[in-house]
Design an enzyme around this catalytic site. Structure first.
Site, PDB file in Angstrom:
ATOM      1  CE  LYS A  46     -12.181 -11.103  -0.554  1.00 25.32           C
ATOM      2  NZ  LYS A  46     -11.517 -12.364  -0.239  1.00 25.32           N
TER       3      LYS A  46
ATOM      4  CE  LYS B  37      -4.459   1.496   1.536  1.00 20.76           C
ATOM      5  NZ  LYS B  37      -5.635   1.275   2.309  1.00 20.76           N
TER       6      LYS B  37
ATOM      7  CE  LYS C 188      -4.683 -17.048  -5.623  1.00 22.62           C
ATOM      8  NZ  LYS C 188      -4.271 -16.265  -4.521  1.00 22.62           N
TER       9      LYS C 188
HETATM   10  P1  ADP Z   1      -9.192 -13.695  -2.482  1.00 20.06           P
HETATM   11  O1  ADP Z   1      -7.932 -13.849  -3.309  1.00 20.06           O
HETATM   12  O2  ADP Z   1     -10.417 -14.003  -3.276  1.00 20.06           O
HETATM   13  O3  ADP Z   1      -9.246 -12.352  -1.761  1.00 20.06           O
HETATM   14  P2  ADP Z   1      -8.474 -14.736   0.112  1.00 20.06           P
HETATM   15  O4  ADP Z   1      -7.111 -14.139   0.036  1.00 20.06           O
HETATM   16  O5  ADP Z   1      -9.466 -14.176   1.086  1.00 20.06           O
HETATM   17  O6  ADP Z   1      -9.133 -14.792  -1.366  1.00 20.06           O
HETATM   18  O7  ADP Z   1      -8.336 -16.308   0.321  1.00 20.06           O
HETATM   19  C1  ADP Z   1      -8.465 -17.032   1.508  1.00 20.06           C
HETATM   20  C2  ADP Z   1      -7.736 -18.352   1.295  1.00 20.06           C
HETATM   21  O8  ADP Z   1      -8.324 -19.054   0.155  1.00 20.06           O
HETATM   22  C3  ADP Z   1      -6.273 -18.128   0.895  1.00 20.06           C
HETATM   23  O9  ADP Z   1      -5.433 -18.122   1.998  1.00 20.06           O
HETATM   24  C4  ADP Z   1      -5.977 -19.309  -0.012  1.00 20.06           C
HETATM   25  O10 ADP Z   1      -5.558 -20.410   0.776  1.00 20.06           O
HETATM   26  C5  ADP Z   1      -7.293 -19.678  -0.638  1.00 20.06           C
HETATM   27  N1  ADP Z   1      -7.406 -19.253  -2.045  1.00 20.06           N
HETATM   28  C6  ADP Z   1      -7.881 -18.065  -2.508  1.00 20.06           C
HETATM   29  N2  ADP Z   1      -7.898 -18.044  -3.861  1.00 20.06           N
HETATM   30  C7  ADP Z   1      -7.411 -19.242  -4.279  1.00 20.06           C
HETATM   31  C8  ADP Z   1      -7.189 -19.839  -5.574  1.00 20.06           C
HETATM   32  N3  ADP Z   1      -7.498 -19.214  -6.710  1.00 20.06           N
HETATM   33  N4  ADP Z   1      -6.674 -21.082  -5.611  1.00 20.06           N
HETATM   34  C9  ADP Z   1      -6.383 -21.753  -4.473  1.00 20.06           C
HETATM   35  N5  ADP Z   1      -6.572 -21.246  -3.229  1.00 20.06           N
HETATM   36  C10 ADP Z   1      -7.086 -20.012  -3.116  1.00 20.06           C
END
Ligand code: ADP
Ligand code: TRP
Length: 324
Positions: free
Chosen positions: A193, A111, A190
């Site tokens: 969200k 950030k 990947k």
């Molecule tokens: P986002 O990337 O959607 O914000 P988070 O960072 O909140 O998701 O993800 C929470 C957990 O879900 C992560 O620590 C990871 O282990 C898993 N995760 C998120 N996206 C993926 C993905 N595309 N493939 C595999 N695991 C994922």
């Protein structure tokens, strides 16, 4: 032996969250005293600034986890803010956390690098996370690769406190979740969200099918064979398929002569079928708010009991209580 992990309620869970994290939480649950899982609503406060939305997303996250198989008989499920001892412990930990340690943490560093101003919540995020972990004498913390640094910080803070005040905290270790199935999103990147490319676990069937039909594919001619392992559609299908179904699909790719529409339909069917029991379970909990609140109350009671014991130990060791 205690396993602990938390997940932020910052959006409905997607296939990446399920296959990358939640499925493994479910596999690791066994005895409610050994598996602690919580919804990190205090961490979410660093990004969500709408009270109704935060409450709703926190409750939805609880329903999603219950639907996906977290079993309150086998794991302690609770909401982070229901354990105020953790916030109290955060202060004690802050007093022995070097600034430099937090300045190196990626969320804050990124950030700053983008020239944005950060608040103390984002800067201190890893200290609250350390309190989450240390408050329950956790041994093992299953997290995605992106959270490894934060568990290391928790370990550093614990060591520093133990050095200053004597043995107080158990030193936790991360268990890096198997995200070898790094789940691709609808654009082939990947799934996340932040990229707006997610397929959520509990999306309504019809709009979900539409999203699946719009997954980006290459412009290969119908008759041409293709390496399945490079195609996001195949990689998604594989997550749900039995070994036999997977092989059949791989052979179809290698043979050629198929259309992507056909694969998308197969993916929509297989994912729908796969999540059908979870959908039913979630609906059952959603219709029974009282039962869900009881589960959270029981979880918070168990978690607080442990956190109180650890907080008292920490307070005792650093000389906070005046009375014997
Ligand atoms: P986002 O990337 O959607 O914000 P988070 O960072 O909140 O998701 O993800 C929470 C957990 O879900 C992560 O620590 C990871 O282990 C898993 N995760 C998120 N996206 C993926 C993905 N595309 N493939 C595999 N695991 C994922
Ligand atoms: N920061 C974690 C994430 O974004 C969530 C989290 C908060 C957590 N406290 C935790 C994970 C304690 C493991 C242990 O994914």
């Amino acid at each position: 032996m205690r396993i602990l992990s938390g997940i932020q309620p910052t959006g409905r869970f997607h296939w990446g969250n399920y296959f990358g994290a939640i499925q493994q939480y479910v596999q690791l649950q066994g005895n409610p005293d050994e598996a602690f899982y919580f919804i990190a609503n205090l961490h979410a406060l660093t990004t969500v600034r709408d009270k109704e939305r935060l409450k709703e997303m926190t409750y939805d996250a609880v329903l999603d986890l219950l639907g996906l198989g977290l079993d309150p008989e086998k794991a302690t499920l609770f909401v982070q803010s229901d354990v105020p001892e953790v916030s109290e412990l955060t202060w004690l930990l802050m007093t022995c956390t070097p600034m430099g340690l937090l300045e190196r943490c990626h969320a804050y560093k990124e950030k700053k690098a983008r020239g944005l101003s950060a608040d103390m919540g984002l800067f201190g995020y890893p200290v609250l996370m350390a309190a989450d972990i240390l408050a329950y004498d956790s041994n093992l913390v299953p997290v995605g690769e992106d959270q490894k640094q934060h568990v290391e910080v928790a370990r550093d803070i614990a060591s520093s406190f133990n050095y200053l005040f004597g043995e107080t905290f158990v030193l936790p270790k991360e268990r890096i979740l198997d995200t070898s199935a790094r789940v691709p999103g609808t654009d082939g990147e990947k799934m996340s969200k932040s990229y707006n490319n997610t397929l959520t676990v509990f999306e309504e069937v019809k709009p979900q099918r539409k999203k699946i039909m719009r997954i980006v594919t290459d412009s290969r001619p119908m008759e041409e064979p293709k390496d399945p392992e490079t195609d996001p559609l195949y990689l998604l299908y594989k997550l749900f398929a039995t070994e036999e179904q997977r092989q059949e699909m791989a052979e179809l790719y290698q043979r050629g002569g198929f259309g992507y529409g056909q694969i998308k339909k197969a993916l929509a069917d297989i994912s729908e079928e796969y999540f059908a029991p979870a959908r039913e379970r979630r609906a059952r909990f959603a219709a029974n708010r009282k039962e869900v609140l009881e589960i959270l109350d029981a979880g918070a009671r168990r978690a607080r009991k442990k956190a109180r014991e650890v907080l008292s130990r920490a307070q005792e060791n650093c000389g906070v209580p005046v009375r014997e």
